[in-house]
Design an enzyme around this catalytic site. Structure first.
Site, mmCIF file in Angstrom:
data_model
loop_
_atom_site.group_PDB
_atom_site.id
_atom_site.type_symbol
_atom_site.label_atom_id
_atom_site.label_comp_id
_atom_site.label_asym_id
_atom_site.label_seq_id
_atom_site.Cartn_x
_atom_site.Cartn_y
_atom_site.Cartn_z
ATOM 1 N N CYS A 48 -5.605 44.492 52.713
ATOM 2 C CA CYS A 48 -5.253 43.105 52.411
ATOM 3 C C CYS A 48 -3.730 43.004 52.453
ATOM 4 O O CYS A 48 -3.043 43.611 51.633
ATOM 5 C CB CYS A 48 -5.778 42.716 51.034
ATOM 6 S SG CYS A 48 -5.309 41.054 50.524
ATOM 7 N N CYS A 66 -4.116 34.533 54.349
ATOM 8 C CA CYS A 66 -4.657 35.867 54.636
ATOM 9 C C CYS A 66 -3.592 36.628 55.407
ATOM 10 O O CYS A 66 -3.259 36.248 56.537
ATOM 11 C CB CYS A 66 -5.951 35.761 55.441
ATOM 12 S SG CYS A 66 -6.616 37.381 55.931
#
EC number: 5.1.1.7
Length: 260
Positions: free
Chosen positions: A74, A199
């Site tokens: 991530c 994101c």
């Protein structure tokens, strides 16, 4: 048992961070992680991270999606955990840490709320009809979309994420509109199973896909707007491989607390 936690956000991508540097990470309760990430019955977050010690790096990052399952890399989480490490006094202005996709280097501002995170090199970009597919630490599907402001990202993203091609492992789905001086990006994330405000691995994939689409080479800097703010991507591209990749953006402490 009470758990001390810190809530961070990077361009609206929000995370629960827990300091686990004084004891080994074991007996992970995935249902508890899912509960803590729940926006109605928990703290609320796109994911949860543990920071632990590592003998060869400044620290190690362990990332779990909002569904409680161990996640892939991530990017915004990586930037937030670097800010958290500075807050804990583990690092100062630079970090070398280990994540699920390997080692990462990061630079952090003096204020501690802006992080430039080096991402993995990428040398494979494939096509799925009009879309580009690549892995920037997590797998991503990138497709251009007009009038993205009013587009139903949830329905379209979910349909692609669960289609016959990607259903088994899932894929993150990014829709991009080229605004001229910047790219506007919206993302449906697997594991969260919804649209997120940002994101990090996704906008990195978008910047690469668009550079390939436009046949750009050299040192490329891309300004990207997401629902949660502004992010910048930098990399070198020789027409075959993306190197010296940096994901740059805010990483801010929201609040800290204690939960049973």
């Amino acid at each position: 048992m009470k758990i001390n936690f810190f809530k961070y956000q990077g361009a609206g991508n929000d995370f629960i961070l827990i300091d686990h540097t004084t004891s080994p990470l074991k007996n992970i309760d995935n249902e508890l992680i899912e509960q803590l990430c729940h926006r109605r019955f928990g703290i609320g977050a796109d994911g949860l991270m543990f920071i632990t010690r590592h003998e060869n790096y400044d620290f190690e990052m362990h990332y779990f999606n909002a569904d409680g399952k161990l996640g892939s890399m991530c990017g915004n989480g990586g930037r937030c955990i670097v800010a958290f490490a500075k807050h804990l006094g583990i690092i100062d202005m630079e970090a070398n840490f280990l994540a699920v996709d390997g080692p990462h280097y990061a630079r952090i501002s003096a204020s501690g709320d802006w992080v430039d995170l080096q991402m993995i090199d990428v040398d494979t970009v494939t096509r799925d009809a009009d879309a580009y597919v690549l892995n920037t630490g997590s797998p991503h599907y990138v497709i251009q979309q007009r009038d993205l402001d009013g587009f139903d990202v949830f329905t379209a993203g979910k349909s692609i994420r669960y289609n016959a091609t990607y259903n088994e492992k899932g894929i993150n789905v990014n829709f991009v509109e080229d605004k001229g001086d910047h790219l506007f990006v919206r993302t449906y994330e697997r594991g969260v199973e919804d649209e997120t405000y940002a994101c990090g691995t996704g906008v990195t994939a978008v910047a690469m896909a668009m550079a390939k689409h436009k046949n750009q080479t050299g040192h490329i800097t891309t300004d990207i707007k997401v629902l949660g703010g502004d992010i910048k991507i930098e990399f070198d591209y020789d027409g075959h491989k993306f190197t010296n990749v940096f994901l740059c953006g805010p990483a801010k402490l929201v609040f800290e607390g204690e939960v049973d």
